[in-house]
Design an enzyme around this catalytic site. Structure first.
Site, short mmCIF file in Angstrom:
data_model
loop_
_atom_site.label_atom_id
_atom_site.label_comp_id
_atom_site.label_asym_id
_atom_site.label_seq_id
_atom_site.Cartn_x
_atom_site.Cartn_y
_atom_site.Cartn_z
N ASP A 96 0.78 -1.24 0.00
CA ASP A 96 0.00 0.00 0.00
C ASP A 96 0.81 1.28 0.00
O ASP A 96 0.30 2.34 0.34
CB ASP A 96 -0.90 0.01 1.23
CG ASP A 96 -0.12 -0.22 2.54
OD1 ASP A 96 1.11 -0.01 2.55
OD2 ASP A 96 -0.75 -0.60 3.53
N GLU A 132 -2.42 4.81 2.84
CA GLU A 132 -2.35 3.40 2.48
C GLU A 132 -3.69 2.81 2.02
O GLU A 132 -3.75 2.03 1.06
CB GLU A 132 -1.79 2.58 3.65
CG GLU A 132 -0.31 2.81 3.93
CD GLU A 132 -0.04 4.01 4.83
OE1 GLU A 132 1.13 4.27 5.14
OE2 GLU A 132 -1.01 4.70 5.21
N HIS A 209 4.32 5.71 14.34
CA HIS A 209 4.88 6.53 13.26
C HIS A 209 3.88 6.90 12.18
O HIS A 209 4.13 7.80 11.38
CB HIS A 209 6.04 5.79 12.58
CG HIS A 209 5.59 4.63 11.73
ND1 HIS A 209 5.28 3.41 12.27
CD2 HIS A 209 5.38 4.53 10.40
CE1 HIS A 209 4.91 2.59 11.31
NE2 HIS A 209 4.95 3.24 10.16
N HIS A 240 11.21 5.93 15.26
CA HIS A 240 11.23 6.18 13.82
C HIS A 240 12.09 7.39 13.51
O HIS A 240 12.17 8.34 14.29
CB HIS A 240 9.80 6.41 13.32
CG HIS A 240 9.63 6.20 11.86
ND1 HIS A 240 9.94 7.17 10.92
CD2 HIS A 240 9.18 5.13 11.15
CE1 HIS A 240 9.67 6.72 9.70
NE2 HIS A 240 9.21 5.47 9.81
#
Length: 398
Positions: A96, A132, A209, A240
């Protein structure tokens, strides 16, 4: 030999595509060309190296502070140039990401069949996860072959009008990657974790994140602080690299004696850390699949998920993004052994370690070079109505 282009750009794509690439390379029916967009630079390279892989073509599209549109445009431009030169018979995309969407579009523009690995996941909410969910829906409209990890993903595609004969249920290749990684690292990947095997405290592995979590990162960070104040608990946060995440979380969690903050870990070390953890608290898509496979209760940061099978099976739970909700769910597992055991022993609905074999077999069958593949059947029966309920109104249900 069939020439197929395998396009990836992020660490999760590398993890889940790695077993497939290795299998394609070993199969005399295929000649895979691995194309990296470089959407995640260092994390992508480190992950491919862990699997002994190196891209044949690297587009190196990353630049500081790019927008999603700029990332997508640069991927499209670079892939368009490559597909114009390569004699590839199919384009394999995964999941995605912006890389996935751009590769699918570019393949479609060049009239090359698109094969979508990890197809059919849906949250039911276009803006979550963003971007996504939108990327997956768009790719589904132009893919020629849809390799769905679960029967629920298969059902999602049928509801959208995708032809049944173009869908194969394979299981998720992340389980294959996780099994391959088992025991391959002697280290947790950071000196700050060197004492972990002798540390008697319960370990909470935490991360956040996703873009939809950004406004809530201060509350998530405060939740980790409150959890770390529990007796005999150690919170480990592979933070992250995105500056938005670091600037929101590090001032709040840095310096707490029971919170260990490290940089993102190499995949083999991270796999070892997941096995050591007692509870996983994360908005990571991979954690929702890897946690259940390892028998780790997984608390999902967010109010919706495209991986509702684990919620229905009982090994994962949606906990929202408020400090109170995250702390309440985590402390319940810490203080209630029966509830912890219930989640830890729930069945894994995502794979049996043979997803790569089914994936390669389905691709061969698509070309007429092999028999049809028997679909993956989860070891746990997950009622389709319950999955739909979890997908459409999961946080109200959790």
């Amino acid at each position: 030999m069939r020439s197929v282009a395998v396009v990836l750009g992020t660490r999760p794509e590398a993890i889940k595509f790695a077993p497939v690439i290795r299998a394609l390379q070993a199969d005399p029916r295929f000649d895979p060309v691995v194309i990296s967009t470089g959407q995640h630079r260092q994390m992508l390279d480190d992950t491919l190296e862990a699997f002994g892989l190196k891209p044949d073509i690297d587009l190196e599209i990353m630049a500081p502070k790019q927008t999603l549109s700029q990332v997508t445009y640069r991927c499209l431009r670079g892939l368009g140039e490559q597909f114009g030169k390569l004699s590839t018979e199919a384009v394999l995309v995964h999941g995605d990401t912006a890389t996935t969407l751009a590769a699918a579009l570019s393949g479609f523009h060049h009239q090359i069949p698109v094969i979508h690995v990890e197809a059919g996941l849906r949250s039911g909410f276009l803006g979550s996860p963003f971007p996504e969910e939108g990327n997956r829906r768009l790719v589904a409209q132009i893919a020629a072959l849809h390799l769905a990890p679960t029967p629920g993903n298969h059902a999602n595609l049928l509801r959208e009008g995708i032809a049944e004969e173009t869908i194969v249920v394979t299981g998720n290749t992340v389980i294959d990657a996780l099994q391959w990684a088992s025991g391959r690292s002697d280290s947790y990947g950071d000196p700050a974790l060197a004492d972990l095997d002798t540390d008697p405290r319960r370990v909470i592995l935490a991360s956040a994140h996703r873009r939809e979590a950004w406004p809530h990162l201060p509350q998530i960070a405060q939740a980790l602080v409150d959890i770390a104040d529990e007796p005999d608990v150690r919170v480990i946060v592979p933070l992250h690299r995105n500056p938005v995440v670091r600037e929101a979380m590090l001032p709040r969690i840095g310096g707490h004696p029971n919170i260990t903050v490290v940089d993102p870990l190499p995949y083999l070390s991270f796999s070892k850390l997941m096995r050591r953890a007692d509870i996983i608290v994360s908005d990571s898509s991979g954690s929702q699949e890897e946690g259940p496979a390892l028998g780790k209760p997984t608390l999902v940061l967010g109010s919706v998920t495209e991986r509702s099978e684990a919620v229905v099976a009982g090994t994962a739970r949606l906990v929202g993004t408020t400090t109170e909700g995250i702390v309440a769910a985590t402390t319940e597992l810490l203080r209630n052994p029966a509830e912890y055991l219930r989640m830890a022993t729930a069945a894994n609905p995502y794979g049996d370690g043979c997803a790569t074999e089914r994936t390669v077999g389905a691709i061969a069958h698509f070309f007429g070079d092999g028999p049809a593949v028997d679909p993956f059947v989860p070891g746990v029966e997950v009622d389709e109505f319950a999955v739909e309920l979890a997908r459409r109104a999961p946080f109200a249900r959790a």
